[in-house]
Design an enzyme around this catalytic site. Structure first.
Site, PDB file in Angstrom:
ATOM      1  N   GLY A   1       0.841  -1.196   0.000  1.00 33.08           N
ATOM      2  CA  GLY A   1       0.000   0.000   0.000  1.00 33.08           C
ATOM      3  C   GLY A   1       0.872   1.240   0.000  1.00 33.08           C
ATOM      4  N   SER A   2       0.478   2.235  -0.811  1.00 31.06           N
ATOM      5  CA  SER A   2       1.402   3.375  -0.973  1.00 31.06           C
ATOM      6  C   SER A   2       0.756   4.715  -0.665  1.00 31.06           C
ATOM      7  CB  SER A   2       1.949   3.385  -2.394  1.00 31.06           C
ATOM      8  OG  SER A   2       0.948   3.834  -3.277  1.00 31.06           O
ATOM      9  N   SER A   3      -0.354   4.709   0.093  1.00 29.62           N
ATOM     10  CA  SER A   3      -0.920   6.016   0.451  1.00 29.62           C
ATOM     11  C   SER A   3      -0.264   6.486   1.753  1.00 29.62           C
ATOM     12  CB  SER A   3      -2.433   5.907   0.556  1.00 29.62           C
ATOM     13  OG  SER A   3      -2.987   7.175   0.764  1.00 29.62           O
TER      14      SER A   3
ATOM     15  N   GLU B   1       2.221  -1.723  -4.681  1.00 25.38           N
ATOM     16  CA  GLU B   1       0.995  -0.933  -4.867  1.00 25.38           C
ATOM     17  C   GLU B   1       0.239  -1.523  -6.050  1.00 25.38           C
ATOM     18  OE1 GLU B   1      -0.920   1.647  -3.515  1.00 25.38           O
ATOM     19  OE2 GLU B   1      -2.126   1.106  -5.260  1.00 25.38           O
TER      20      GLU B   1
ATOM     21  N   SER C   1      -5.848  11.115  -1.041  1.00 26.89           N
ATOM     22  CA  SER C   1      -7.243  11.489  -1.292  1.00 26.89           C
ATOM     23  C   SER C   1      -7.632  12.807  -0.632  1.00 26.89           C
ATOM     24  CB  SER C   1      -8.171  10.378  -0.809  1.00 26.89           C
ATOM     25  OG  SER C   1      -7.966   9.223  -1.569  1.00 26.89           O
ATOM     26  N   CYS C   2      -6.909  13.188   0.428  1.00 28.73           N
ATOM     27  CA  CYS C   2      -7.235  14.456   1.095  1.00 28.73           C
ATOM     28  C   CYS C   2      -7.067  15.647   0.157  1.00 28.73           C
ATOM     29  CB  CYS C   2      -6.377  14.641   2.346  1.00 28.73           C
ATOM     30  SG  CYS C   2      -4.663  14.222   2.073  1.00 28.73           S
TER      31      CYS C   2
ATOM     32  N   TYR D   1     -18.961  14.705  13.795  1.00 27.77           N
ATOM     33  CA  TYR D   1     -17.937  15.744  13.932  1.00 27.77           C
ATOM     34  C   TYR D   1     -18.406  16.950  14.739  1.00 27.77           C
ATOM     35  CZ  TYR D   1     -15.894  12.995  10.261  1.00 27.77           C
ATOM     36  OH  TYR D   1     -15.398  11.944   9.547  1.00 27.77           O
TER      37      TYR D   1
ATOM     38  N   ALA E   1     -10.698   6.852  10.774  1.00 30.25           N
ATOM     39  CA  ALA E   1      -9.921   6.783   9.529  1.00 30.25           C
ATOM     40  C   ALA E   1      -9.411   8.165   9.154  1.00 30.25           C
ATOM     41  CB  ALA E   1     -10.794   6.205   8.422  1.00 30.25           C
TER      42      ALA E   1
END
Ligand code: FAD
Length: 453
Positions: A7-9, A32, A41-42, A188, A300
């Site tokens: 995984g590469s995030s 990956e 993704s942010c 939140y 997450a």
């Protein structure tokens, strides 16, 4: 020592960085399954809003840059099996379908999560998108400028849904935001905040369809979605659906290989070790320890994946560092409003069956004599605490001015088990361009003392 990272995030990248730092002689094999490393993704929202122009720049690393550091990067390579006894992996080349067996001494799993797809009639229609990863980012960007796409329904009012709704509203689309909850951002913010944000959404033309879910997607002749039928019986036009209704850990292939909990999350200890020797796990496919309760739960966030990645690398050979407990701190904006929160809110404490009390304060960012819209604005702040121990358990802040950094102070207070008494007269700086003589955290903590005494 051969270290394999899958995984590469956020998590995978931090783990690789950590191994490079702590074990410069290690052979690092970085796998990956996608054709791109380290997509974040942010950054999708900034890409959709044209702040970031190039989707490929939403990344920390390139294969070439990492190879120069001595990392062996394997893109388009899905790991489909692990043999923890033999210390081997099965690697599938997703382009040609060939499989190989790869050796490791230490393995770090940062396989993350996949968007949850609503299991409703019509789910196979075209133009039903998710918002995670580079491929979806590119498709969303295309949809944003496609003339035939005018009516956009976003499913899910968590922070990803909020980012999608705002981005498509700013792109001139008619946006409807659907959620089963009775308010937006239910994990939140409490209603004192969400009422203001909901009004802000409506002011910008975003329709809110709360207290309901999707019952069915209806298609047109081209088998693209054309409308949504909700569980309330309402029906509205939709040329594009963006589902942001949660995620599921990408751990199906790990069943029976490492211990998973009932939700499929990989179980780890505080050193990020799984139940199998030499296998570590980090990121969105694992749980974190929530500081206010000391219990594991799903939060997450990239920040958590990064912290865990650093710990896993440090702890490869010895117990060097336990991963820090977290308060679940996050921040976002809805049009002009900027907000952040940490720890318990009234709504989340009630759901968890935890007894808390809160005080709500409305103030100005800087002294009222400063009549400058750039410097001054109303600030809304809520402090949540344990009425028995007086310990700080959470806080929320919102303003048109960016005062979100206060939440980091509260996060630290939670981690250090500080009380409202510690906070009431704590030393925070004052200068009229930045703050008030009593910071809003002091004011709220003093109010909490009055409530408790
Ligand atoms: P992921 O990001 O899910 O990455 C997992 C990677 O592993 C993927 O690249 C995948 O292709 C690869 N992979 C999976 N299985 C295999 C396999 N078997 N073989 C090979 N490769 C595999 N967090 C914040 O803190 N702040 C924010 O502002 C923020 N904004 C966000 C906005 C959006 C739109 C989204 C979707 C998330 C946001 N997050 C944010 C959350 C953050 O992105 C995640 O917490 C973080 O990406 C988790 O990292 P990860 O490494 O665990 O997993």
């Amino acid at each position: 020592m051969k270290v394999a990272v899958i995984g590469s995030s956020h998590g995978g990248f931090e783990a690789v960085r950590g191994v490079l730092k702590d074990f410069p002689d290690a052979d690092i094999e970085w796998y990956e399954k996608g054709d791109f490393v380290s997509f974040l993704s942010c950054g999708i929202e900034l890409y959709l809003q044209n702040v970031v122009k190039n989707v490929n720049s939403v990344s920390y690393a390139t294969p070439e840059g990492m190879e120069k550091l001595g990392v062996n990067v394997h893109i388009n390579t899905e790991i489909t099996d692990v043999d923890s006894e033999a210390h081997t992996l099965t690697a599938l080349n997703v382009n040609d379908g060939k499989e190989s067996t790869e050796k490791y001494d230490k393995l770090i799993l940062s396989v993350g999560a996949n968007p949850f797809q609503l299991p409703v009639p019509g789910k196979e229609l075209g133009n039903i998108y998710a918002m995670r990863g580079r491929d979806w980012a590119i498709k969303l960007k295309e949809a944003e400028v496609t003339p035939g796409i005018n009516n956009v329904t976003v499913v899910g009012c968590g922070y990803i849904g909020i980012e999608a709704a705002e981005s498509f509203a700013k792109a001139g689309k008619n946006v409807t935001l659907v959620d089963t909850g009775k308010s937006i951002l239910p994990t939140y913010l409490d209603p004192e905040f969400t009422k203001i944000l909901e009004a802000e959404f409506k002011k910008h033309g975003v329709k809110l369809a709360l207290n309901q879910s999707v019952k069915e997607y209806v298609g047109d002749d081209d088998e693209n979605v054309s409308s949504v039928i909700s569980t309330n019986g309402d029906q509205w036009d939709a040329d594009l659906i963006i589902e942001t209704a949660g995620i599921r850990p990408a751990t199906d292939w790990l069943k029976g290989k490492v211990d998973l909990n009932e939700k499929g999350m990989i179980k780890t200890d505080e050193y990020q070790r799984t139940n199998q020797p030499d296998i570590f796990a980090i990121g969105d496919s694992t749980e974190v320890t929530f500081a206010p309760t000391g219990k594991k739960q799903i939060i997450a966030l990239a920040t958590n994946a990064r912290r865990q990645g650093r710990s896993a690398a440090m702890n490869l050979n010895d117990e060097k560092r336990k991963t820090t407990e977290v308060s679940g701190s996050s921040g976002l904006h809805v049009f002009d409003y900027k907000f952040a929160s940490t720890g318990f809110k009234d709504v989340t404490a009630e759901k968890a069956g935890v007894d808390v009390e809160s005080v709500f304060v409305v103030d100005t960012a800087v002294p009222p004599f400063v009549h400058d819209d750039k410097l001054n604005a109303e600030v809304y702040f809520k402090l949540t605490f344990d009425p028995k121990t007086r310990e700080v358990e959470g806080a929320q802040i919102m303003s048109k001015r960016d005062v979100t950094a206060n939440i980091n102070t509260i996060s630290l207070a939670i981690q250090q088990h500080m009380t409202v008494d510690d906070l009431a007269y704590a030393d925070f700086f004052f200068q009229p361009s930045f703050d008030r003589p009593w910071n809003i955290m002091n004011i709220a903590a003093q109010k909490a003392q009055d409530k408790l005494d």
